[in-house]
Design an enzyme around this catalytic site. Structure first.
Site, PDB file in Angstrom:
ATOM      1  N   LYS A  47       0.830  -1.201   0.000  1.00  0.00           N
ATOM      2  CA  LYS A  47       0.000   0.000   0.000  1.00  0.00           C
ATOM      3  C   LYS A  47       0.871   1.259   0.000  1.00  0.00           C
ATOM      4  O   LYS A  47       0.647   2.181  -0.790  1.00  0.00           O
ATOM      5  CB  LYS A  47      -0.904  -0.027   1.239  1.00  0.00           C
ATOM      6  CG  LYS A  47      -1.937   1.045   1.254  1.00  0.00           C
ATOM      7  CD  LYS A  47      -2.914   0.854   2.403  1.00  0.00           C
ATOM      8  CE  LYS A  47      -4.041   1.830   2.304  1.00  0.00           C
ATOM      9  NZ  LYS A  47      -4.871   1.657   1.120  1.00  0.00           N
ATOM     10  N   ARG A 117      -2.814   3.082   9.038  1.00  0.00           N
ATOM     11  CA  ARG A 117      -3.193   1.770   8.475  1.00  0.00           C
ATOM     12  C   ARG A 117      -1.975   0.884   8.315  1.00  0.00           C
ATOM     13  O   ARG A 117      -0.897   1.353   7.983  1.00  0.00           O
ATOM     14  CB  ARG A 117      -3.734   1.938   7.047  1.00  0.00           C
ATOM     15  CG  ARG A 117      -5.021   2.622   6.905  1.00  0.00           C
ATOM     16  CD  ARG A 117      -5.286   2.739   5.398  1.00  0.00           C
ATOM     17  NE  ARG A 117      -6.147   3.861   5.120  1.00  0.00           N
ATOM     18  CZ  ARG A 117      -7.455   3.777   4.974  1.00  0.00           C
ATOM     19  NH1 ARG A 117      -8.053   2.615   5.075  1.00  0.00           N
ATOM     20  NH2 ARG A 117      -8.177   4.847   4.729  1.00  0.00           N
ATOM     21  N   GLY A 126      -8.248  -7.241   5.271  1.00  0.00           N
ATOM     22  CA  GLY A 126      -9.032  -7.352   6.495  1.00  0.00           C
ATOM     23  C   GLY A 126      -8.315  -8.037   7.638  1.00  0.00           C
ATOM     24  O   GLY A 126      -8.885  -8.253   8.697  1.00  0.00           O
ATOM     25  N   MET A 128      -5.363  -7.071   9.099  1.00  0.00           N
ATOM     26  CA  MET A 128      -4.671  -6.219  10.071  1.00  0.00           C
ATOM     27  C   MET A 128      -5.455  -4.937  10.291  1.00  0.00           C
ATOM     28  O   MET A 128      -6.562  -4.789   9.804  1.00  0.00           O
ATOM     29  CB  MET A 128      -3.256  -6.011   9.634  1.00  0.00           C
ATOM     30  CG  MET A 128      -2.486  -7.328   9.779  1.00  0.00           C
ATOM     31  SD  MET A 128      -0.737  -7.127   9.738  1.00  0.00           S
ATOM     32  CE  MET A 128      -0.540  -6.391   8.165  1.00  0.00           C
ATOM     33  N   ARG A 360      -5.279  -0.168  -8.321  1.00  0.00           N
ATOM     34  CA  ARG A 360      -4.744  -1.526  -8.507  1.00  0.00           C
ATOM     35  C   ARG A 360      -5.263  -2.048  -9.833  1.00  0.00           C
ATOM     36  O   ARG A 360      -6.214  -1.487 -10.394  1.00  0.00           O
ATOM     37  CB  ARG A 360      -5.170  -2.438  -7.359  1.00  0.00           C
ATOM     38  CG  ARG A 360      -6.655  -2.478  -7.205  1.00  0.00           C
ATOM     39  CD  ARG A 360      -7.074  -3.268  -5.989  1.00  0.00           C
ATOM     40  NE  ARG A 360      -8.467  -2.979  -5.714  1.00  0.00           N
ATOM     41  CZ  ARG A 360      -9.099  -3.271  -4.605  1.00  0.00           C
ATOM     42  NH1 ARG A 360      -8.462  -3.831  -3.618  1.00  0.00           N
ATOM     43  NH2 ARG A 360     -10.364  -3.001  -4.440  1.00  0.00           N
ATOM     44  N   HIS A 479     -19.826  -6.842  -3.840  1.00  0.00           N
ATOM     45  CA  HIS A 479     -19.292  -8.198  -3.656  1.00  0.00           C
ATOM     46  C   HIS A 479     -19.878  -9.149  -4.699  1.00  0.00           C
ATOM     47  O   HIS A 479     -19.164  -9.910  -5.356  1.00  0.00           O
ATOM     48  CB  HIS A 479     -19.644  -8.662  -2.233  1.00  0.00           C
ATOM     49  CG  HIS A 479     -19.190 -10.050  -1.921  1.00  0.00           C
ATOM     50  ND1 HIS A 479     -20.014 -11.140  -2.065  1.00  0.00           N
ATOM     51  CD2 HIS A 479     -17.995 -10.526  -1.507  1.00  0.00           C
ATOM     52  CE1 HIS A 479     -19.339 -12.228  -1.731  1.00  0.00           C
ATOM     53  NE2 HIS A 479     -18.115 -11.886  -1.381  1.00  0.00           N
ATOM     54  N   ARG A 587     -13.046 -41.591 -33.555  1.00  0.00           N
ATOM     55  CA  ARG A 587     -13.309 -42.903 -32.940  1.00  0.00           C
ATOM     56  C   ARG A 587     -14.382 -43.592 -33.788  1.00  0.00           C
ATOM     57  O   ARG A 587     -15.566 -43.299 -33.651  1.00  0.00           O
ATOM     58  CB  ARG A 587     -13.819 -42.731 -31.518  1.00  0.00           C
ATOM     59  CG  ARG A 587     -12.775 -42.245 -30.512  1.00  0.00           C
ATOM     60  CD  ARG A 587     -13.426 -42.104 -29.148  1.00  0.00           C
ATOM     61  NE  ARG A 587     -12.459 -41.979 -28.069  1.00  0.00           N
ATOM     62  CZ  ARG A 587     -12.157 -40.830 -27.458  1.00  0.00           C
ATOM     63  NH1 ARG A 587     -12.716 -39.707 -27.843  1.00  0.00           N
ATOM     64  NH2 ARG A 587     -11.293 -40.806 -26.454  1.00  0.00           N
ATOM     65  N   SER A 807       0.288 -41.649 -31.519  1.00  0.00           N
ATOM     66  CA  SER A 807      -0.605 -40.729 -30.818  1.00  0.00           C
ATOM     67  C   SER A 807      -0.798 -41.286 -29.415  1.00  0.00           C
ATOM     68  O   SER A 807      -1.177 -42.452 -29.258  1.00  0.00           O
ATOM     69  CB  SER A 807      -1.945 -40.635 -31.546  1.00  0.00           C
ATOM     70  OG  SER A 807      -2.799 -39.776 -30.821  1.00  0.00           O
ATOM     71  N   CYS A 875      -4.026 -37.745 -28.059  1.00  0.00           N
ATOM     72  CA  CYS A 875      -5.456 -37.613 -28.312  1.00  0.00           C
ATOM     73  C   CYS A 875      -6.298 -38.024 -27.103  1.00  0.00           C
ATOM     74  O   CYS A 875      -7.512 -38.036 -27.164  1.00  0.00           O
ATOM     75  CB  CYS A 875      -5.872 -38.407 -29.549  1.00  0.00           C
ATOM     76  SG  CYS A 875      -5.596 -40.180 -29.366  1.00  0.00           S
ATOM     77  N   TYR A 895       1.691 -32.147 -31.987  1.00  0.00           N
ATOM     78  CA  TYR A 895       0.378 -31.519 -31.793  1.00  0.00           C
ATOM     79  C   TYR A 895      -0.311 -32.113 -30.573  1.00  0.00           C
ATOM     80  O   TYR A 895       0.091 -33.170 -30.070  1.00  0.00           O
ATOM     81  CB  TYR A 895      -0.511 -31.743 -33.044  1.00  0.00           C
ATOM     82  CG  TYR A 895      -0.874 -33.197 -33.238  1.00  0.00           C
ATOM     83  CD1 TYR A 895      -1.994 -33.741 -32.616  1.00  0.00           C
ATOM     84  CD2 TYR A 895      -0.070 -34.038 -34.010  1.00  0.00           C
ATOM     85  CE1 TYR A 895      -2.300 -35.082 -32.751  1.00  0.00           C
ATOM     86  CE2 TYR A 895      -0.371 -35.379 -34.150  1.00  0.00           C
ATOM     87  CZ  TYR A 895      -1.494 -35.895 -33.515  1.00  0.00           C
ATOM     88  OH  TYR A 895      -1.794 -37.221 -33.625  1.00  0.00           O
TER      89      TYR A 895
HETATM   90  C1  PEP Z   1      -7.097 -42.907 -24.932  1.00  0.00           C
HETATM   91  O1  PEP Z   1      -7.066 -44.005 -24.426  1.00  0.00           O
HETATM   92  O2  PEP Z   1      -6.526 -41.929 -24.454  1.00  0.00           O
HETATM   93  C2  PEP Z   1      -7.877 -42.674 -26.162  1.00  0.00           C
HETATM   94  C3  PEP Z   1      -7.841 -41.523 -26.787  1.00  0.00           C
HETATM   95  O3  PEP Z   1      -8.655 -43.681 -26.598  1.00  0.00           O
HETATM   96  P1  PEP Z   1     -10.072 -44.042 -25.929  1.00  0.00           P
HETATM   97  O4  PEP Z   1     -10.399 -42.984 -24.950  1.00  0.00           O
HETATM   98  O5  PEP Z   1     -11.030 -44.124 -27.066  1.00  0.00           O
HETATM   99  O6  PEP Z   1      -9.773 -45.359 -25.314  1.00  0.00           O
END
Ligand code: PEP
Ligand code: MG
Length: 918
Positions: A47, A117, A126, A128, A360, A479, A587, A807, A875, A895
């Site tokens: 402060k 203060r 609150g 002190m 602030r 609030h 899937r 993946s 994934c 990715y």
């Molecule tokens: C996993 O197992 O992470 C996956 C993507 O496959 P599923 O969830 O379909 O088993």
């Protein structure tokens, strides 16, 4: 100068360590701390540093001084003794403050009143202590009354007795509050603002009596004594129970000490040209570049914050005091430029002069956060990187929040309007207190709107459980508004037409509309409108231009690709609209679950003979081909990873128990048949059912999740995955002929041994080639696999010799690494594990860095050393989790792939990970 004199001076300076800094001495403080602003905050507290910094900028801050944290620590170490020279420095510095104000402590004509203060390095709200109006006594009061009237004077006099009594002498506040309450009743008024001068005079006298009864002394009349004892009390409050517990909870070290700020009092309730308010330098709901806030003329700060009186919007100040407004606007801009962020400022106008009491970084909605960040880049205030860093990935979620359906709104009954303090739509049944709201929402799964006159910290659990919040009082900075905004709960506050009857559990709107607890309401937090009933909601338009710009910058910064898990063309289209650069997981079994396909799939699995199976597969082929065509078209030019069938077999099998029951019923019925033909027909049916049951029993598994899934299904029923690959390549060839740029990638799931992959891939690639030959066209393609079993991760080197991409299926990888069922654990012991601190995070939500993360690291390293250009992604559900995305960045994945709705969040999280890396 003689040598003796010089050394005497040196000694003097040493024992005269500087403990006190005027607000305009911040440069000296900074120099002492080696130029470090963090150092200044340690020395002067947050402060004090802020007030001094504003003073240095030329902002009108009521003059004052800060007694440093070093003084506090020395005081506490010395057994509650001020260090040498400290108090003298305070007295010296006060003279400067007096000079600046043209007032003097204790002077009857021009008395200087100050506040005292606490202010530690880290904010401990609150926790002190504070004493206001120091310098008030009988004589000062008597003279002051002549100038400002008795009501104001007695109100501030009683406050100093109350606060000094509480903070310095430990007189319980309830005793003082009981006197005020009694006087309110006697005067027949509801709020303090309605009390008369006489009421405050009576209260002041009674407070003096209370003070004396509890302390055996009169309330000290000497202003400097008040100041000294208040300073000591603030120092001591550092070690108070409350402060200690707070620091423990917040992880703040106990040896920092607090500074004490002694500052000139200014009053927004001293006259009709006085006032007080709070305002943001930009609109905290929309981010628009305009002042936004509330103020009240002739009022004190707490009247604004508590929402006791209905406040005026800051724009009214422009009409009422144009010069002050213009000055405030200029200061707001100056502070924004200096702090490079939107500011939340407290101000007071004392007899026509503007003072800034605090600034602030302002709290704001996600929408405002994004717009402000983008605008500030365009104004040259911050860099793109800073803008990207400022917006949290979760905040992007709010752009995907539902809004009220526009068509339904046209027909709906609007019952009231209020302040639109937190955007989005909320639809639910009314609950009049936090416990009911929480119970209904959590235990009974109901959607709830919590309705209160105003909210307090005690209400937060109800606010969190509710869909939205509605209050009859309070302003934009109340609030309710702040908390709702922080948690992204739609909220409408300050709806003055609402009258709440908390005993009768109903509210009245206007003259005669009554709404009882449990009835439906719909809120439009974006516009501040309350509708009767349950309105439908729609997903908002994601195309907010500020968000798109910010995400574009995030894309420039991030190194990870962001792909999406999408099973249907419409999901793929949405994913692409949200910025997905590929499909990381389709899937295919999800395509089989559609009602008209399920019987065909069952027939295919249950058939004992190749001809029956072929018939089923022939029926499925065109359906699958159609699905894939849609995906390729939606993702024209981008990779599409299609995962071959992978559900646990039992998801396709008819229920064993039902079949047993059915057969038993049939046998009982047969006993009652009389004719031979009836009996023959029944026996034939029994034989078929018996056969069917035996087949189901043979396929039944104790542990389907660890059973005939993934590649194992493909190896067991090779025609099935062959049909899928045929469908993929027929679709790809067809689309390609039509000019679509297709990049199919076939993914084989759940392998644990390279030989599984070799067997499947060889058969499937041959089928792919056969299709391309039939079609007379070549498309580029890849074959790869999921890494979702620890053995696959540990043997990734061998696997990468066959697979062109990996993946990570971290759902299964987590399940199999921990050896805990992904279907059961989250509702069972995992919660207990987290509560007991055995696991810091739910490993199914956030990648377990040391276990699953380590396996991933091994797989990436070994995989890439076997195949340099191995494409590696993720994934599992973790692909959309910001913490896990940071791990994926650090592992150098190509990715992350997540659900379409999380794609924008992942884009930002990936940029954050890249920035953190730099
Ligand atoms: C996993 O197992 O992470 C996956 C993507 O496959 P599923 O969830 O379909 O088993
Ligand atoms: Mg899996």
């Amino acid at each position: 100068m003689t040598i003796a004199m010089a050394s005497e001076k040196e000694l003097k300076t040493e024992s005269n360590q500087k403990y006190v800094y005027l607000f305009n001495e911040v440069d000296q403080a900074q120099e002492k701390m080696g130029g470090s602003w963090e150092g200044v905050r340690s020395l002067l507290g947050g402060k004090g540093a802020n007030l001094a910094d504003m003073t240095r900028l030329g902002v009108p801050v009521p003059p004052g001084l800060t007694v440093s944290t070093e003084a506090c620590n020395a005081y506490l170490e010395a057994g509650e003794q001020f260090p040498d020279g400290m108090w003298e420095q305070v007295l010296e510095a006060i003279k400067d403050v007096e000079k600046a104000m043209g007032k003097k402590i204790g002077d009857l004509q021009k008395p200087l009143l100050v506040s005292c203060r606490s202010g530690a390095k880290f904010s401990m709200p609150g926790m002190m202590d504070t004493v206001l109006n120091i310098g008030m006594n009988d004589a000062v009061a008597e003279e002051m009354i002549k100038r400002t009237g008795p009501k104001f004077v007695y109100d501030i006099y009683r406050r100093v007795i109350q606060m000094f009594g509480g903070v310095v002498m430990g007189v319980p506040d309830e005793v003082f509050e009981a006197v005020i309450e009694a006087q309110r009743k006697a005067a027949g008024v509801k709020s303090d603002t309605e009390m008369s001068a006489d009421d405050w005079k009576v209260i002041t006298e009674q407070f003096k009596q209370i003070y004396k009864t509890y302390t055996n002394e009169d309330f000290p009349q000497d202003p400097l004594e008040q100041m000294k004892r208040a300073t000591e009390a603030v120092f001591k409050s550092w070690n108070g129970k409350r402060a200690f517990a707070y620091r423990d909870a917040a992880g703040i070290p106990h040896d920092l000490g607090t500074a004490v700020n002694i500052q000139t009092m200014v009053y927004g309730n001293i006259s009709d040209d006085a006032g007080t308010g709070v305002a943001m330098s930009r609109n905290a709901s929309t981010g628009e570049k305009e002042l936004e806030g509330d103020f009240l003329m002739n009022a004190q700060g707490e009247d604004v914050v508590a929402g006791i009186r209905i406040t005026q919007p800051i724009s009214d100040l422009q009409k009422e005091m144009p010069n002050i407004y213009a000055q405030f606007e200029e200061i707001a801009q100056k502070l924004e430029k200096h702090y490079r962020n939107m500011q939340d400022m407290e101000f007071t106008i004392d007899r026509g002069k503007l003072w800034i009491l605090q600034t602030r970084d302002g709290k704001r909605t996600a929408q405002a956060e994004v717009r402000i960040a983008v605008d500030q880049v365009e104004e040259g205030l911050i860099s793109k990187e800073e803008a990207v860093r400022r917006v949290k990935p979760e905040q992007v979620d709010f752009f995907l929040h539902p809004q009220l359906d526009g068509e339904a709104v046209k027909e709906a009954t609007q019952i009231a309007t209020g302040l639109n303090v937190s955007p989005g739509a909320a639809v639910g049944i009314v609950a009049f207190d936090a416990d009911t709201a929480e119970k209904w929402a959590k235990e009974e799964g109901k959607k709830v709107i919590m309705v209160r006159p105003e909210t307090k910290p005690d209400d937060v659990h109800g606010m969190l459980a509710a869909e939205g919040i509605l209050t009859s009082k309070g302003g934009r900075t109340s609030h309710a508004a702040l908390v709702a905004r922080q948690f992204g709960k739609p909220a409408v506050v300050g709806v003055s037409e609402l009258e709440l009857d908390l005993i009768g559990r109903k509210m009245t709107v206007g003259e005669d509309l009554e709404i009882y607890e449990g009835e439906w309401l719909s809120l439009d937090g974006t516009q501040g409108i309350v509708y009767l009933g349950q309105l439908p909601t729609v997903v908002p338009d994601f195309k907010n231009p500020y968000l798109l710009k910010l995400l574009g910058w995030a894309d420039e910064i991030r190194e990870l690709g962001v792909w999406a898990n999408a099973d249907y063309p419409r999901d793929a289209e949405r994913a692409r609209e949200y910025g997905a650069q590929g499909i990381g997981l389709c899937r295919t079994e999800h395509m089989f679950f559609e009602a008209e396909r399920m019987p065909i799939v069952q027939k295919m699995i249950m058939s004992k003979h190749a001809v029956d199976r072929k018939e089923a597969l022939d029926q499925l082929l065109p359906l699958q081909r159609g699905d894939f065509e849609g995906l390729f078209r939606a993702m024209d030019g981008l990779p599409v990873i299609i995962r071959l069938i992978d559900p646990p077999l039992h998801e396709f099998l008819p229920s064993f128990e039902e079949l047993v029951q059915d057969l038993a019923d049939l046998k009982v019925r047969t006993q009652h048949y009389h004719t031979l033909s009836e009996i023959d027909a029944a026996l034939a049916e029994i034989r078929v059912k018996q056969d069917y049951l035996e087949r189901v029993e043979a396929l039944r598994e104790m542990n389907p999740m660890l059973g005939t899934r993934g590649v194992r299904l493909g190896i067991l029923i090779p025609e099935l995955t062959k049909m899928q690959v045929r469908a993929i390549f027929e679709a790809a060839c067809k689309c390609s002929k039509e000019g679509v740029d297709v990049h199919p990638e076939v993914m084989i799931p759940l392998i644990s041994h390279v030989n599984e992959l070799k067997t499947q891939q060889a058969a499937l690639e041959a089928e792919a080639k056969a299709v391309m030959e039939e079609q007379g066209i070549e498309v580029t393609y890849k074959f790869g696999t999921m890494i979702e079993i620890p053995r696959a991760a540990l043997t990734a080197g061998e696997i990468a010799e066959v697979a062109q991409f990996f993946s990570f299926g971290t759902n299964d990888l987590t399940q199999t690494t921990f050896g805990i069922s992904r279907d059961d654990a989250e509702s069972g012991f995992l919660m207990e594990y987290q509560q007991k601190g055995i696991l810091a995070d739910n490993p199914f939500a956030s990648i377990d860095p040391n276990g699953v993360g380590r396996l991933m690291e091994i797989a990436v390293a070994d995989g890439r050393s076997a195949r340099k250009d191995l494409e590696v992604g993720i994934c599992g559900e973790h692909g959309g989790d910001p913490k896990s995305i940071a791990i994926c960045h650090n592992l150098n994945l190509n990715y992350v792939s997540c659900s379409p709705f999380r794609v924008p969040i992942a884009r930002l999280a990936a940029a954050h990970a890249a920035l953190a890396d730099k």
